[in-house]
Scaffold this motif. Sequence first.
Motif: not given
Length: 391
Positions: A190-194, A229-237, A272-287
């Motif tokens: 919490r506190g940094k966006g999620l 798998l679940m860490k790849y579904h979470i984008v911190p910050d 719009s296109h954006v790549d976001l870092q997930t909780l899974l180390k060095d893995k992004h989601v491309s949106v």
Amino acid sequence: MPPKDHTGPHTNSTMWDLISKSKHTKRFYELLKDDKDIMDILQNKNANHTVFAPSNKAFEMLDKFKKHHDVPKDLIHRVLMYHIAPGCHRSQDLWYHNTLITSLPDDELGQDMHQRVRIGMNHKGPSINFYSQFTMFDIYANNGIIHGIDALLLPPPEILDLIKLLPSEFSTTEVALSRTGLLDELPKLRGKGLTVFAPSNQGWKKLGYKINAFLFSDCDKGNVYLRALMKYHIVPDDSLYSDALVSPEEGNDGFEARNELDDPSGLNHGYSHVDLQTLLKDKHVSVDITRLGRFLSFRVNGLTSIVISDGIAKSGVIQVPDHILIPPHSLHDHYDPPKGLDVNEEEEEEGIEAGVYSLDEFKRILEPFVEREQRELEELGRLGILPNYEL
């Protein structure tokens, strides 16, 4: 569509004047008059605001609550601030927007961040936060605009509370978060966006019964794979809405920060296109997001559609994908079915979609992350967070 006010614009009246004199907003006025800060906002002629004004009938729910509870003034103030948005947003402006910044500050989204409301459409017409319908549009005053609604807007709950409140949709996701220790780790973000991509129960079914049995079993290291798998579904910050990217720590990540409503975190209308870092180390989601009027195309990793967008939460936002998100992997693994693998005829007969990964293929995709997740789970076990976890 809700009717518009044909008696305006009321150039000689402030929003405070109109709300205090209308027979339809007497109950709303009773709350407002005891809050000097909000009274000043609605009387100020040097700034424009938009007010979502609940009808008298909307307060029936509050009456039932007040019979058993003394509602703190601070809570009432937060609720009232959540009904006010900076700027003058007409009905045609709302047509081009999926979320709107309110006057309610909330540091759980990040420093100096404000909560949002969701502007949507359902079978009854335009709505706010899924449950409140517009009853009147475009009541103009000399310091803003008022829209009538049929329900009180309550500040959103935490992401985990939303997931727990909808077990028919998210019970499997809740169990997955609990078994992997992430249920206890999410509050620390919490506190940094999620942003949480929360698959529905139907989305989990599309993995097939073999993968689900493996992931949720008490043996064969299924928990380790489930955690990755679940860490790849979470984008911190970052809080990614369908029309805005809120990044409290790093600004707007290169986006032009203007859209139809001058949202400082807004994505431009169109593509719009954006790549976001997930909780899974060095893995992004491309949106990839495309907006044209009320039309919305919201896709993750090119293939997965967001079927329910913008679940507004206190510390961020929930997006619901139609499939489980799989971390990026080598190109040859993307054949449908994966190259070199036979489609199981028994699974086809049982109605499992062609192209769903086999268990062996699924394990190979997540294998690079298993060792790290295993160490983390062992540490959680030592700390007593996952007392029943055994390797």
